[in-house]
Design a protein around this motif. Structure first.
Motif, PDB file in Angstrom:
ATOM      1  N   GLU A 192      67.088  41.696  69.909  1.00 22.06           N
ATOM      2  CA  GLU A 192      67.369  40.277  69.606  1.00 22.06           C
ATOM      3  C   GLU A 192      67.612  40.103  68.106  1.00 22.06           C
ATOM      4  O   GLU A 192      68.527  39.409  67.687  1.00 22.06           O
ATOM      5  CB  GLU A 192      66.156  39.405  69.968  1.00 22.06           C
ATOM      6  N   ALA A 193      66.769  40.751  67.309  1.00 22.97           N
ATOM      7  CA  ALA A 193      66.905  40.640  65.852  1.00 22.97           C
ATOM      8  C   ALA A 193      68.265  41.179  65.417  1.00 22.97           C
ATOM      9  O   ALA A 193      68.954  40.579  64.588  1.00 22.97           O
ATOM     10  CB  ALA A 193      65.782  41.409  65.175  1.00 22.97           C
ATOM     11  N   GLU A 194      68.674  42.295  66.007  1.00 24.50           N
ATOM     12  CA  GLU A 194      69.955  42.889  65.606  1.00 24.50           C
ATOM     13  C   GLU A 194      71.127  42.028  66.029  1.00 24.50           C
ATOM     14  O   GLU A 194      72.125  41.910  65.323  1.00 24.50           O
ATOM     15  CB  GLU A 194      70.088  44.294  66.206  1.00 24.50           C
ATOM     16  N   GLN A 195      71.008  41.416  67.197  1.00 21.05           N
ATOM     17  CA  GLN A 195      72.113  40.596  67.691  1.00 21.05           C
ATOM     18  C   GLN A 195      72.288  39.309  66.873  1.00 21.05           C
ATOM     19  O   GLN A 195      73.399  38.856  66.645  1.00 21.05           O
ATOM     20  CB  GLN A 195      71.855  40.238  69.159  1.00 21.05           C
ATOM     21  N   LEU A 196      71.177  38.744  66.407  1.00 21.38           N
ATOM     22  CA  LEU A 196      71.251  37.391  65.831  1.00 21.38           C
ATOM     23  C   LEU A 196      71.096  37.321  64.313  1.00 21.38           C
ATOM     24  O   LEU A 196      71.328  36.263  63.734  1.00 21.38           O
ATOM     25  CB  LEU A 196      70.166  36.509  66.458  1.00 21.38           C
ATOM     26  N   THR A 197      70.662  38.396  63.683  1.00 26.43           N
ATOM     27  CA  THR A 197      70.350  38.282  62.251  1.00 26.43           C
ATOM     28  C   THR A 197      70.938  39.444  61.444  1.00 26.43           C
ATOM     29  O   THR A 197      71.209  40.513  61.987  1.00 26.43           O
ATOM     30  CB  THR A 197      68.820  38.243  62.015  1.00 26.43           C
ATOM     31  N   GLN A 198      71.071  39.199  60.147  1.00 25.47           N
ATOM     32  CA  GLN A 198      71.596  40.226  59.239  1.00 25.47           C
ATOM     33  C   GLN A 198      70.461  41.021  58.584  1.00 25.47           C
ATOM     34  O   GLN A 198      70.649  42.152  58.174  1.00 25.47           O
ATOM     35  CB  GLN A 198      72.446  39.589  58.137  1.00 25.47           C
ATOM     36  N   HIS A 199      69.272  40.400  58.435  1.00 28.03           N
ATOM     37  CA  HIS A 199      68.156  41.072  57.759  1.00 28.03           C
ATOM     38  C   HIS A 199      66.879  40.874  58.557  1.00 28.03           C
ATOM     39  O   HIS A 199      66.712  39.851  59.209  1.00 28.03           O
ATOM     40  CB  HIS A 199      67.948  40.495  56.350  1.00 28.03           C
ATOM     41  N   ARG A 200      66.001  41.877  58.513  1.00 31.24           N
ATOM     42  CA  ARG A 200      64.706  41.795  59.191  1.00 31.24           C
ATOM     43  C   ARG A 200      63.626  42.222  58.227  1.00 31.24           C
ATOM     44  O   ARG A 200      63.847  43.151  57.440  1.00 31.24           O
ATOM     45  CB  ARG A 200      64.646  42.783  60.375  1.00 31.24           C
ATOM     46  N   PHE A 201      62.460  41.566  58.295  1.00 33.57           N
ATOM     47  CA  PHE A 201      61.334  42.020  57.490  1.00 33.57           C
ATOM     48  C   PHE A 201      60.037  41.512  58.100  1.00 33.57           C
ATOM     49  O   PHE A 201      60.045  40.656  58.991  1.00 33.57           O
ATOM     50  CB  PHE A 201      61.469  41.558  56.037  1.00 33.57           C
ATOM     51  N   SER A 202      58.927  42.039  57.574  1.00 29.18           N
ATOM     52  CA  SER A 202      57.613  41.574  57.984  1.00 29.18           C
ATOM     53  C   SER A 202      56.997  40.761  56.844  1.00 29.18           C
ATOM     54  O   SER A 202      57.071  41.186  55.684  1.00 29.18           O
ATOM     55  CB  SER A 202      56.703  42.761  58.291  1.00 29.18           C
ATOM     56  N   PRO A 203      56.373  39.620  57.145  1.00 29.23           N
ATOM     57  CA  PRO A 203      55.662  38.874  56.100  1.00 29.23           C
ATOM     58  C   PRO A 203      54.608  39.724  55.389  1.00 29.23           C
ATOM     59  O   PRO A 203      54.236  39.429  54.262  1.00 29.23           O
ATOM     60  CB  PRO A 203      55.020  37.713  56.869  1.00 29.23           C
ATOM     61  N   LYS A 204      54.154  40.791  56.046  1.00 30.03           N
ATOM     62  CA  LYS A 204      53.177  41.699  55.404  1.00 30.03           C
ATOM     63  C   LYS A 204      53.669  42.167  54.038  1.00 30.03           C
ATOM     64  O   LYS A 204      52.887  42.382  53.120  1.00 30.03           O
ATOM     65  CB  LYS A 204      53.008  42.955  56.278  1.00 30.03           C
ATOM     66  N   ASP A 205      54.997  42.352  53.921  1.00 29.55           N
ATOM     67  CA  ASP A 205      55.561  42.872  52.668  1.00 29.55           C
ATOM     68  C   ASP A 205      55.528  41.837  51.542  1.00 29.55           C
ATOM     69  O   ASP A 205      55.853  42.155  50.403  1.00 29.55           O
ATOM     70  CB  ASP A 205      57.024  43.315  52.889  1.00 29.55           C
ATOM     71  N   PHE A 206      55.184  40.590  51.880  1.00 27.66           N
ATOM     72  CA  PHE A 206      55.169  39.513  50.884  1.00 27.66           C
ATOM     73  C   PHE A 206      53.747  38.998  50.656  1.00 27.66           C
ATOM     74  O   PHE A 206      53.550  37.919  50.122  1.00 27.66           O
ATOM     75  CB  PHE A 206      56.063  38.358  51.342  1.00 27.66           C
ATOM     76  N   LEU A 207      52.784  39.774  51.110  1.00 27.84           N
ATOM     77  CA  LEU A 207      51.390  39.307  51.126  1.00 27.84           C
ATOM     78  C   LEU A 207      50.655  39.694  49.847  1.00 27.84           C
ATOM     79  O   LEU A 207      50.735  40.820  49.384  1.00 27.84           O
ATOM     80  CB  LEU A 207      50.687  39.943  52.334  1.00 27.84           C
ATOM     81  N   HIS A 208      49.932  38.717  49.281  1.00 28.57           N
ATOM     82  CA  HIS A 208      49.004  38.989  48.183  1.00 28.57           C
ATOM     83  C   HIS A 208      47.635  38.593  48.702  1.00 28.57           C
ATOM     84  O   HIS A 208      47.429  37.426  49.019  1.00 28.57           O
ATOM     85  CB  HIS A 208      49.307  38.112  46.968  1.00 28.57           C
ATOM     86  N   THR A 209      46.724  39.523  48.848  1.00 29.62           N
ATOM     87  CA  THR A 209      45.403  39.179  49.359  1.00 29.62           C
ATOM     88  C   THR A 209      44.438  38.959  48.203  1.00 29.62           C
ATOM     89  O   THR A 209      44.358  39.792  47.304  1.00 29.62           O
ATOM     90  CB  THR A 209      44.861  40.291  50.275  1.00 29.62           C
ATOM     91  N   HIS A 210      43.764  37.806  48.235  1.00 30.60           N
ATOM     92  CA  HIS A 210      42.777  37.501  47.203  1.00 30.60           C
ATOM     93  C   HIS A 210      41.411  37.909  47.684  1.00 30.60           C
ATOM     94  O   HIS A 210      41.084  37.707  48.841  1.00 30.60           O
ATOM     95  CB  HIS A 210      42.725  35.988  46.940  1.00 30.60           C
ATOM     96  N   LYS A 211      40.628  38.444  46.786  1.00 28.93           N
ATOM     97  CA  LYS A 211      39.239  38.714  47.143  1.00 28.93           C
ATOM     98  C   LYS A 211      38.425  37.448  46.881  1.00 28.93           C
ATOM     99  O   LYS A 211      38.641  36.755  45.896  1.00 28.93           O
ATOM    100  CB  LYS A 211      38.698  39.850  46.284  1.00 28.93           C
ATOM    101  N   ASN A 212      37.521  37.127  47.804  1.00 28.21           N
ATOM    102  CA  ASN A 212      36.610  36.001  47.555  1.00 28.21           C
ATOM    103  C   ASN A 212      35.726  36.328  46.364  1.00 28.21           C
ATOM    104  O   ASN A 212      35.266  37.468  46.232  1.00 28.21           O
ATOM    105  CB  ASN A 212      35.726  35.755  48.776  1.00 28.21           C
ATOM    106  N   PRO A 213      35.470  35.365  45.461  1.00 31.41           N
ATOM    107  CA  PRO A 213      34.550  35.666  44.374  1.00 31.41           C
ATOM    108  C   PRO A 213      33.168  35.993  44.938  1.00 31.41           C
ATOM    109  O   PRO A 213      32.713  35.328  45.859  1.00 31.41           O
ATOM    110  CB  PRO A 213      34.504  34.367  43.565  1.00 31.41           C
ATOM    111  N   SER A 214      32.524  37.056  44.438  1.00 30.50           N
ATOM    112  CA  SER A 214      31.229  37.444  45.006  1.00 30.50           C
ATOM    113  C   SER A 214      30.113  36.833  44.174  1.00 30.50           C
ATOM    114  O   SER A 214      30.329  36.336  43.086  1.00 30.50           O
ATOM    115  CB  SER A 214      31.081  38.954  45.040  1.00 30.50           C
TER     116      SER A 214
END
Ligand code: ATP
Length: 214
Positions: A192-214
């Protein structure tokens, strides 16, 4: 500029933050793929204005990042189709247009789409009288025929068998091209992605995880 552009567009969910810089030309699409919980729906919800975000969102040449959800020029198909249960299918479809009054040409396009997707005989029914796959095709028609420059589809073919999925996919592709709409598609299916879109990615690649202040 036509199409859609996200500039330093960031979305926060508790300790997770995603930051996107993306451009989707008019008539083209991107697919969001990746595991459950990686942030696909959160991005669509932020673009639609349902959850807060920071940064700029340009759609069809306008920065809409300060606009509330109901003013954004976006047509969104959720996983749940959100039909009004007390209204007929035909009335539900009309609600997609300005003042619920499609032009004669727009309504003709709806009827033609219903023929192509094999739901033309269902217009007088209530949503509860439809199968999941029938509801999904009608929701697709309502979403794609709204004249908005950006279309957001969350697993739009999940209830369809292979043959209907292929028919619906081809119809969506033709609509996007004809109306020069940009697409953001959530799917787990590579074809489906190949038929309908030019680019594919995962939001994981745009993730910045913050650590909770301890
Ligand atoms: N309403 C909410 N409040 C707080 N956190 C949320 C909320 N909705 C989702 N999350 C969290 O945000 C993260 C991203 O969720 P999101 O629904 O965007 O993922 P997804 O990739 O669409 O997942 P799925 O494929 O299962 O639908 C997850 O860690 C999730 O637990």
């Amino acid at each position: 500029m036509s199409g859609c552009q996200l500039k330093q567009f960031s979305v926060q969910r508790e300790t997770q933050r995603w930051c996107y810089d993306l451009q989707i030309p008019a008539g083209q699409g991107i697919a969001l793929m990746g595991p459950s919980g990686c942030g696909k729906s959160s991005l669509l919800e932020a673009i639609a204005g349902f959850i807060p975000h920071q940064g700029a969102l340009w759609i069809a040449g306008v920065d809409v990042s300060q606009q509330p959800a109901q003013k954004r020029p976006v047509s969104y198909l959720f996983q749940q189709q959100n039909f009004f249960e007390h209204l007929t299918v035909a009335t539900n479809l009309r609600l997609g247009f300005a003042q619920s009054h499609p032009t004669a040409e727009q309504w003709q396009a709806v009827l033609s789409a219903c023929e192509q997707l094999e739901v033309a005989t269902l217009l007088d029914r209530r949503p509860a009288e439809l199968s999941g796959g029938q509801q999904q095709r009608l929701a697709l028609i309502r979403t794609l025929l709204r004249p908005q420059p950006l279309v957001l589809l969350d697993e739009p073919f999940s209830a369809l068998d292979d043959q209907l999925r292929d028919t619906a996919c081809q119809w969506v592709k033709a609509q996007l091209k004809r109306q020069q709409q940009s697409l953001i598609l959530i799917t787990h299916r590579a074809e489906e992605a190949e038929q309908l879109t030019q680019h594919r990615f995962s939001p994981k690649d745009f993730l910045h995880t913050h650590k909770n202040p301890s």
